[in-house]
Motif scaffolding. Structure first.
Motif, mmCIF file in Angstrom:
data_model
loop_
_atom_site.group_PDB
_atom_site.id
_atom_site.type_symbol
_atom_site.label_atom_id
_atom_site.label_comp_id
_atom_site.label_asym_id
_atom_site.label_seq_id
_atom_site.Cartn_x
_atom_site.Cartn_y
_atom_site.Cartn_z
ATOM 1 N N TRP A 154 -10.917 -13.365 17.755
ATOM 2 C CA TRP A 154 -11.590 -14.626 17.410
ATOM 3 C C TRP A 154 -10.590 -15.780 17.523
ATOM 4 O O TRP A 154 -10.904 -16.856 18.052
ATOM 5 N N GLY A 155 -9.365 -15.515 17.039
ATOM 6 C CA GLY A 155 -8.316 -16.519 17.178
ATOM 7 C C GLY A 155 -8.055 -16.841 18.641
ATOM 8 O O GLY A 155 -7.942 -18.007 19.022
ATOM 9 N N LEU A 156 -8.010 -15.792 19.477
ATOM 10 C CA LEU A 156 -7.820 -16.008 20.916
ATOM 11 C C LEU A 156 -8.934 -16.889 21.468
ATOM 12 O O LEU A 156 -8.685 -17.789 22.272
ATOM 13 N N GLN A 164 -10.058 -24.377 23.043
ATOM 14 C CA GLN A 164 -9.332 -25.633 22.926
ATOM 15 C C GLN A 164 -8.515 -25.914 24.186
ATOM 16 O O GLN A 164 -8.401 -27.058 24.604
ATOM 17 N N SER A 165 -7.984 -24.836 24.822
ATOM 18 C CA SER A 165 -7.234 -25.053 26.067
ATOM 19 C C SER A 165 -8.135 -25.647 27.134
ATOM 20 O O SER A 165 -7.768 -26.609 27.814
ATOM 21 N N THR A 207 -8.789 -29.164 26.476
ATOM 22 C CA THR A 207 -7.650 -30.025 26.797
ATOM 23 C C THR A 207 -7.541 -30.248 28.304
ATOM 24 O O THR A 207 -7.246 -31.349 28.752
ATOM 25 N N PHE A 265 -5.009 -16.831 13.122
ATOM 26 C CA PHE A 265 -5.766 -15.578 13.219
ATOM 27 C C PHE A 265 -4.892 -14.493 13.845
ATOM 28 O O PHE A 265 -4.832 -13.363 13.360
ATOM 29 N N ILE A 266 -4.234 -14.850 14.950
ATOM 30 C CA ILE A 266 -3.494 -13.836 15.702
ATOM 31 C C ILE A 266 -2.232 -13.407 14.953
ATOM 32 O O ILE A 266 -1.986 -12.217 14.743
ATOM 33 N N ILE A 304 -16.497 -16.615 9.654
ATOM 34 C CA ILE A 304 -15.308 -15.886 10.086
ATOM 35 C C ILE A 304 -14.058 -16.604 9.611
ATOM 36 O O ILE A 304 -13.019 -16.001 9.366
ATOM 37 N N LEU A 345 -7.490 -26.463 16.418
ATOM 38 C CA LEU A 345 -8.020 -25.166 16.863
ATOM 39 C C LEU A 345 -6.906 -24.252 17.346
ATOM 40 O O LEU A 345 -6.966 -23.039 17.158
ATOM 41 N N PHE A 346 -5.882 -24.834 17.978
ATOM 42 C CA PHE A 346 -4.748 -24.015 18.396
ATOM 43 C C PHE A 346 -4.090 -23.374 17.175
ATOM 44 O O PHE A 346 -3.785 -22.186 17.159
ATOM 45 N N LEU A 373 -5.345 -22.909 14.160
ATOM 46 C CA LEU A 373 -6.213 -21.941 13.512
ATOM 47 C C LEU A 373 -6.235 -20.630 14.305
ATOM 48 O O LEU A 373 -6.141 -19.536 13.745
ATOM 49 N N GLY A 374 -6.350 -20.767 15.634
ATOM 50 C CA GLY A 374 -6.365 -19.574 16.480
ATOM 51 C C GLY A 374 -5.090 -18.777 16.333
ATOM 52 O O GLY A 374 -5.112 -17.553 16.170
ATOM 53 N N LEU A 433 -10.680 -19.154 19.966
ATOM 54 C CA LEU A 433 -10.484 -20.558 19.568
ATOM 55 C C LEU A 433 -9.447 -21.220 20.466
ATOM 56 O O LEU A 433 -9.632 -22.355 20.919
ATOM 57 N N ILE A 434 -8.365 -20.472 20.743
ATOM 58 C CA ILE A 434 -7.300 -21.052 21.571
ATOM 59 C C ILE A 434 -7.804 -21.303 22.994
ATOM 60 O O ILE A 434 -7.554 -22.353 23.580
#
Lengths: 546, 372
Positions: free
Chosen positions: A352-354, A360-361, A364, B352-353, B305, B345-346, B348-349, A356-357
């Protein structure tokens, strides 16, 4: 002359179209090669009724040269100086339509003709009616379609004549229905009855409205007095409604299958990463999104550097989308996911974190707005199987594409060495490793394959929907539902679940609206999982849960 | 539950380790209460705005909000950290509690809405003539307070009963809870559902007769939220240190073995799951009057989440961890969204990781490790 023409048309009603053309040619020569000046004067400068009858006369003459006259009049190229002179302007010079003489230079005191909406409409219909005698099928078909919406008493003779001469079944069908809907308001009872009967062959919604009007009641009294006609109308109405509902059904099944294939494409990659490898990849939607953006980039490159081959960009985008998503997927597997094998909840959070990244990438790089991905020209339009049902080419292409991807995946998994390894590692990692299967590499490749298929899904989705950074988010819940419903580790289950969900969703949508349909499907899946936690097509076997 | 309370001696290292010495605990709670109920009210209401000691209304609202989140993270910790069930639908219970409170707040607007009708503006807009049946009695505070507890509780009970009975667990459970909150979000987005559609509830005027924007009301809500947080911390402590808590931890670590020992995990799971949902609902009810709005986006899967990450950052399986986690993540969020909005968001992401890869026991875990 009108009388003469009427009898002529009656006589040729059964003859072939060549005879009609010949007859029209004869009439034309008889009239001196051009439209009668009287008619032109009436048409250009007359009052409402005079103009209408002038148009009727022109339509009845079927004169090909009248077509260009009407067209230029509609386009505003016919002007008047006010003293009973009517000119057709052609660039630097003008033609006096009443005498046929060319005037140069153009008179300077020209006024536009008064063309109100009614006249404009009648001109359009008359032009279409004249085009019905074109030798090109496409032109005749277009004319027939145009007339469908607005034929009237004036264009009726032309339609009847064309109907008698027409050989093409599709055009003939349209013309017959158009003729019948005009004849409905005739004064002759027999004609009307025949018209109502003919309308029974229709599959269009406007015919239904026409027939319903015949059965309308006002204050307890039928508007239509004739009981026999009403009975006939009722019969025809039933036939039309039958056909309409069949069409609706066909359309709904089609859009259901279309939605199903979209779900299938989104879920197929997940069937590998989740179904076979057991990795909960919440970034799967974002891999789809990346595939769509790859398509967008390829499109832009083609537009800039190879505008001539623009229609082919999609073929080039397919491998690119696959490759880009596959590489991104493999990088994710190497850097994050492999450390979390066997810890599904942690995998879920990390991916999920991936996601989000990745979102956002992309925001950008490409901006937060949706980007424009254009369909290649061969994808626009569709197949019309009924008046009310058009199947768009883009949807058909996606169905075919999904079938192709599915077939490829099946071949890859069941007929190649890599597929064998993937299945071996899935079934028993330790044993596969002892037998020399490079499990680490197989993990990476399998994850790359699943991600690449997500990229293909993105490529397909870019053709029918918006492409934006949030594209993936809207598919993630749905595609997990498909995999869960279909059963883990089962390709066939995924296919049935996707198509089934698609069709059910569309039918519920027609019944209760899109949002409630979606909720109903989700609730259904939640209940279903309670009953069969292993999915529709569970692998049979005795396994002990950890 | 015949076999439920037979003593069970499983190794509960985690629970032991996190046991805070009792006298320290009471001191900590005393200090927290001092800060919440004495220092903050004085610094916000009495100390003049020009003074360096003044605490602004903004800070009070932000901290009040974060305490609500901390309660949610605590509830998440009970079910995930201690029982091992990851819910991706806790945002739904939070929002349901919020909506229940919101109904009361909407009714208290009275005729001061834009259309000056007895009905809320969105109902006037939909051309409704009367309140739908499910809005009955919502003008009474006690009834809505009851709803705050009952609606999330009942939903969780029914859903949990069926899910746990068919032994849905692990990722399957997570995914269907996510689907549940997603479906609920779609449902609340509809205008015809009768909860204001997209916009939800907002423009509240008063609560129990007090103006909702008055500084004293805000401070009261802040203090009540703080009291609730402390109360739930003590409740959580009581649960995890009881035999019940040990069974929960055992279910997390080896559910099959718990079953073989003669326990039925269903009732244990169901109890803690329902309790967790109710706590979330209460947090939602405290949240809405402070923030002044509730809408369906609170039910989005992304929100739920995020709750998990608060708990994970702070350290699941500890009680103070989720509170820390909620504070760290949300203070970070409010700083980033003002200073560097495109980077949040970076961050936060990455959180998570990195937390899942390198900090499986969170911030509290670091401290515990040092102590051990």
């Amino acid at each position: 002359m009108l009388l003469y023409l009427d009898t002529l048309i009656d006589r040729v009603a059964v003859a072939s179209r060549w005879l009609v053309l010949l007859a029209m040619l004869l009439v034309a020569t008889h009239a001196g090669g051009a439209v009668n000046p009287e008619t032109i004067r009436d048409l250009a400068l007359g009052e409402g009724d005079a103009r209408a009858s002038a148009i009727a006369a022109i339509v009845a003459s079927g004169d090909p040269s009248a077509l260009s006259l009407l067209q230029s009049m509609k386009d505003g190229d016919v002007k008047t100086t006010g003293d009973d002179r009517v000119y057709l302007i052609k660039g630097e010079e003008a033609v006096d339509l009443l005498t046929g003489k060319t005037v140069k230079p153009v008179p300077d005191n020209l006024d536009d003709l008064v063309i109100n909406n009614r006249l404009r409409r009648e001109l359009g219909m008359a032009i279409a009616a004249l085009r019905l005698s074109s030798t090109e099928r496409a032109a005749r078909l277009a004319a027939a379609r145009e007339l469908q919406g607005g034929a009237d008493e004036i264009t009726l003779p032309a339609i009847s004549a064309a109907l008698a001469a027409e050989t093409d079944a599709e055009i003939k069908n349209i013309l017959a229905l158009t003729q019948a809907s005009v004849q409905l308001s005739s004064n002759d009872k027999a004609t009307r009855l025949a018209a109502v009967r003919a309308l029974a062959q229709s599959d269009s919604g406007s015919v239904k409205t026409l027939l319903l009007a015949l059965l309308e009641r006002k204050g307890g009294e039928y508007v239509e007095r004739d009981a026999e006609l009403r009975a006939e109308a009722e019969r025809s109405l039933r036939a039309v409604e039958q056909r309409l509902s069949t069409g609706e059904m066909v359309g709904r099944v089609f859009s259901g299958i279309s939605l199903g294939t979209i779900l299938l494409l989104a879920a197929l990659g997940l069937a590998i990463t989740y179904g076979l490898m057991g990795v909960i990849n919440m970034a799967h939607g974002e891999l789809i999104m990346i595939g769509a953006y790859a398509t967008y980039v390829v499109q832009n490159i083609f537009r800039q550097h190879f505008p001539g081959a623009f229609d082919a960009y999609l073929l080039c985008a397919i491998p690119v989308a696959f490759a880009v998503s596959a590489v991104v997927g493999m990088v994710l597997e190497r850097t994050v996911i492999r450390f979390l094998y066997g810890r599904p909840l942690e995998t879920l959070l990390a991916t999920w974190g991936l996601s989000l990244i990745l979102i956002q990438s992309v925001r950008t790089i490409f901006g937060a707005q949706n980007v424009q991905v254009e369909n290649p020209s061969w994808m626009s339009g569709g197949v019309e199987i009924m008046t009310s049902v058009v199947l768009p080419w883009s949807r058909i292409a996606i169905i075919v594409f999904a079938g192709g991807v599915l077939a490829l995946m099946w071949v890859l998994l069941s007929r190649t060495r890599l597929g064998l390894f993937v299945r071996a590692v899935t079934q028993n990692r330790g044993m596969a490793s002892s037998l020399g299967v490079p499990t680490v590499r197989v993990d990476m490749l399998a994850f790359g394959l699943g991600s690449g298929i997500a990229g293909l899904a993105g490529c397909a989705l870019s053709q029918i929907g918006n492409v934006g950074p949030d594209l993936g988010q809207s598919y993630i819940v749905d595609s997990f539902m498909v995999v869960v419903l279909g059963g883990v580790g089962q390709l066939a289950g995924t296919v049935y679940a996707a198509l089934g969900l698609g069709v059910v969703n569309k039918f519920l949508e027609a019944w209760q609206g899109a949002v409630l349909a979606k909720i109903a499907v989700l609730v259904f899946i939640i209940i279903f999982i309670q009953k069969r936690p292993q999915g529709l097509f569970a692998l049979k076997g005795r396994t002990v849960e950890a | 539950m015949p076999a439920a309370f037979v003593p069970l001696n499983l190794a509960v290292g985690a629970a032991r380790l996190s046991r805070f010495p009792a006298h320290l605990l009471w001191i900590a709670i005393g200090v927290a209460a001092m800060v919440l109920f004495v220092v903050f009210p004085i610094c916000n209401l009495v100390v003049p705005a020009t003074s360096a000691l003044h605490i602004s209304d903004y800070t009070v609202t932000l901290l009040g909000k974060i305490m609500c989140y901390a309660i949610v993270a605590l509830a998440m910790d009970l079910i995930w950290g201690y029982t091992g069930i990851l819910s991706l639908g806790h945002g739904l219970f939070f929002a349901l509690g919020g909506y229940a409170m919101g109904m009361y707040l909407m009714r208290s607007i009275g005729r001061e809405g834009v259309y000056q009708s007895d009905l809320p503006d969105f109902m006037v807009f939909l051309d409704w003539k009367a309140y739908p049946w499910y809005w009955s009695f919502t003008q009474h505070f006690w009834y809505c307070a009851l709803l705050v507890v009952l609606v999330p509780g009942l939903l969780a009970f029914v859903f949990g009963y069926f899910a746990f009975r068919s032994r849905i667990k692990g990722v399957y459970f997570s995914i269907i809870t996510q689907a549940l909150t997603y479906a609920a979000m779609l449902f609340f987005f509809r205008n015809d559902t009768g909860f204001g559609g997209n916009n939800g509830f907002t423009d509240f005027k008063r609560i129990l007769g007090f103006s909702i924007t008055a500084p004293t009301t805000r401070m009261a809500l802040f203090a009540i939220t703080g009291a609730a947080l402390l109360g739930f911390l003590l409740l959580g402590r009581a649960i995890v240190h009881s035999k019940l808590g040990r069974v929960l931890t055992a279910i997390r670590d080896a559910e099959t073995r718990v079953m073989f020992s003669g326990y039925n995990p269903l009732y244990f799971k169901l109890f803690v799951w329902t309790l967790s949902a109710v706590i979330c609902g209460i947090a939602g009810a405290l949240y809405v009057p402070q923030v002044g709005i509730i809408n369906p986006s609170e039910m989005s899967p992304a929100n739920s989440i995020e709750i998990a990450i608060w708990t994970a950052v702070g350290g699941r399986g500890t009680l103070i961890g989720p509170v820390l986690g909620a504070a760290i993540v949300n203070l970070g969020k409010s700083w980033f969204t003002q200073a560097l909005p495109e980077y949040w968001l970076f961050v936060l992401g990455l959180l998570f990781i990195l937390v899942t890869l390198f900090l499986p026991r969170g911030v509290a875990g670091l401290w515990l490790k040092r102590r051990a």
